[in-house]
Design an enzyme around this catalytic site. Structure first.
Site, PDB file in Angstrom:
ATOM      1  CE1 TYR A 172       2.387  14.948  -1.291  1.00  0.00           C
ATOM      2  CE2 TYR A 172       4.372  14.323  -2.485  1.00  0.00           C
ATOM      3  CZ  TYR A 172       3.067  14.055  -2.111  1.00  0.00           C
ATOM      4  OH  TYR A 172       2.454  12.917  -2.543  1.00  0.00           O
TER       5      TYR A 172
ATOM      6  N   GLY B 240     -10.787  10.361   1.071  1.00  0.00           N
ATOM      7  CA  GLY B 240     -10.588  10.782  -0.309  1.00  0.00           C
ATOM      8  C   GLY B 240     -11.086   9.758  -1.304  1.00  0.00           C
TER       9      GLY B 240
ATOM     10  CG  ASN C 223     -14.133  12.526  -3.837  1.00  0.00           C
ATOM     11  OD1 ASN C 223     -13.304  12.452  -2.937  1.00  0.00           O
ATOM     12  ND2 ASN C 223     -14.224  13.574  -4.649  1.00  0.00           N
ATOM     13  CB  THR C 224     -11.315  11.966  -7.030  1.00  0.00           C
ATOM     14  OG1 THR C 224     -10.714  12.227  -8.310  1.00  0.00           O
ATOM     15  CG2 THR C 224     -10.394  12.503  -5.954  1.00  0.00           C
TER      16      THR C 224
ATOM     17  N   GLY D  99      -8.130   6.919  -4.314  1.00  0.00           N
ATOM     18  CA  GLY D  99      -9.128   6.574  -3.307  1.00  0.00           C
ATOM     19  C   GLY D  99     -10.368   5.955  -3.912  1.00  0.00           C
TER      20      GLY D  99
END
Length: 300
Positions: free
Chosen positions: A172, A22, A24-25, A28
């Site tokens: 979650y 993760g 890319n955003t 992360g």
């Protein structure tokens, strides 16, 4: 050294290989950016390669992009094979990617989406990459959990994949509890295999895209309180970075923000729920995870 643990305290990472899921955003991306900025070669393991390339272009330092869809065991196996071939030695595996409060959905393999992505996907990836970490002095597996591991604080083995009922928050919370139990059990096994360690971290309440699946009423509350309870992703990433790079870290530790309720602040050693330390449940979860993913670890 006294004072807050900030980006400036990240040691020299030159020569190290770091895989960030993760990357890319959000958290992360900030984790990848700061590791690369201190000399590491960072692989952004992402579901959308084009977004990964765009993120890599914004990072100063050595980066690469690897396709990885944590909702698919086939994708995980392919990604792991690619990474092992490209990087025979891996210093850091940062299990960062995740989903939160999604509607009732399943992965490509039929797992409840939050448990399948946040726990089982990272469990499988770690198991498939571990042989590339074990020979490397000082290598680490860092898994990102959450204070939400205290929500419905149990692993519901009677309905692990939420097939009979479903709670967004419960699913979650279970996935984040599983992240911690995986870290603790992995550390117990790693203790007999060289210097590789497993550490956990949580970002507090950070301003990222992760909250996009919150129910509307909850999004309104979070948005209204955002200036009071949230922090920038660059600060939220610091517990992960400390867990990954601080030379004083010990295996099996858990790092989070030092502010009130661990919602904001700079990273410190924190504690997790009593349920997370139940060794019998940790071992049961491990066995079930191996069965569901078909991945076994080279540590006993």
């Amino acid at each position: 050294m006294s004072g807050n643990w900030t980006e400036q305290r990240i040691p020299d990472q030159r020569g190290r290989i770091a895989i960030v899921t993760g990357g890319n955003t959000g958290l992360g991306f900030e984790t990848a950016r700061m590791l690369a900025g201190h000399g590491a070669t960072v692989v952004l393991a992402v579901r959308d390669v084009e977004k990964g390339r765009q993120a890599a272009a914004r990072i100063t330092g050595n980066t690469a992009v690897q396709l990885l869809d944590l909702t698919s065991l086939d994708s995980i196996r392919t990604a792991a094979a690619d990474l092992r071939a490209a990087y025979p030695r891996i210093d850091l595996l940062i299990n960062n990617a995740g989903v939160m409060y999604t509607p009732k959905l399943t992965t490509a393999d039929g797992f409840e989406l939050q448990f399948g992505t946040n726990h089982l996907g990272h469990f499988a990836l770690t198991g498939l990459l571990l042989e590339s970490l074990l020979p490397v002095p000082g290598s680490r597996v860092v898994t990102v959990s959450s204070t939400a591991h205290r929500i419905n604080a149990a692993i519901h083995f009677d309905d692990l994949l939420w097939q009979r009922s479903y709670s967004r928050s419960g699913a979650y919370g279970q996935s984040k509890l599983a992240n911690l139990m995986f870290t603790y059990e992995l550390q117990r096994r790693l203790a007999y295999h060289g210097s590789t360690i497993a550490v956990a971290a949580h970002p507090g309440v950070s301003n990222t895209e992760l909250a996009r699946n919150l129910p509307g009423w909850m999004r309104m509350i979070v948005t209204g309180l955002a200036p009071l309870i949230t922090q920038k992703a660059a600060i939220g990433a610091l517990p992960t970075l400390r867990a990954a790079t601080d030379p004083s870290i010990l295996g099996g530790e858990f790092y989070g923000p030092d502010g009130w309720g661990e919602m904001r602040g700079y990273p410190k050693l924190v504690t997790s729920s009593a349920a997370s330390h139940d060794q019998k449940i940790q071992q049961q979860l491990w066995a079930v995870s191996e069965e569901l993913t078909g991945v076994t670890f080279p540590v006993k």
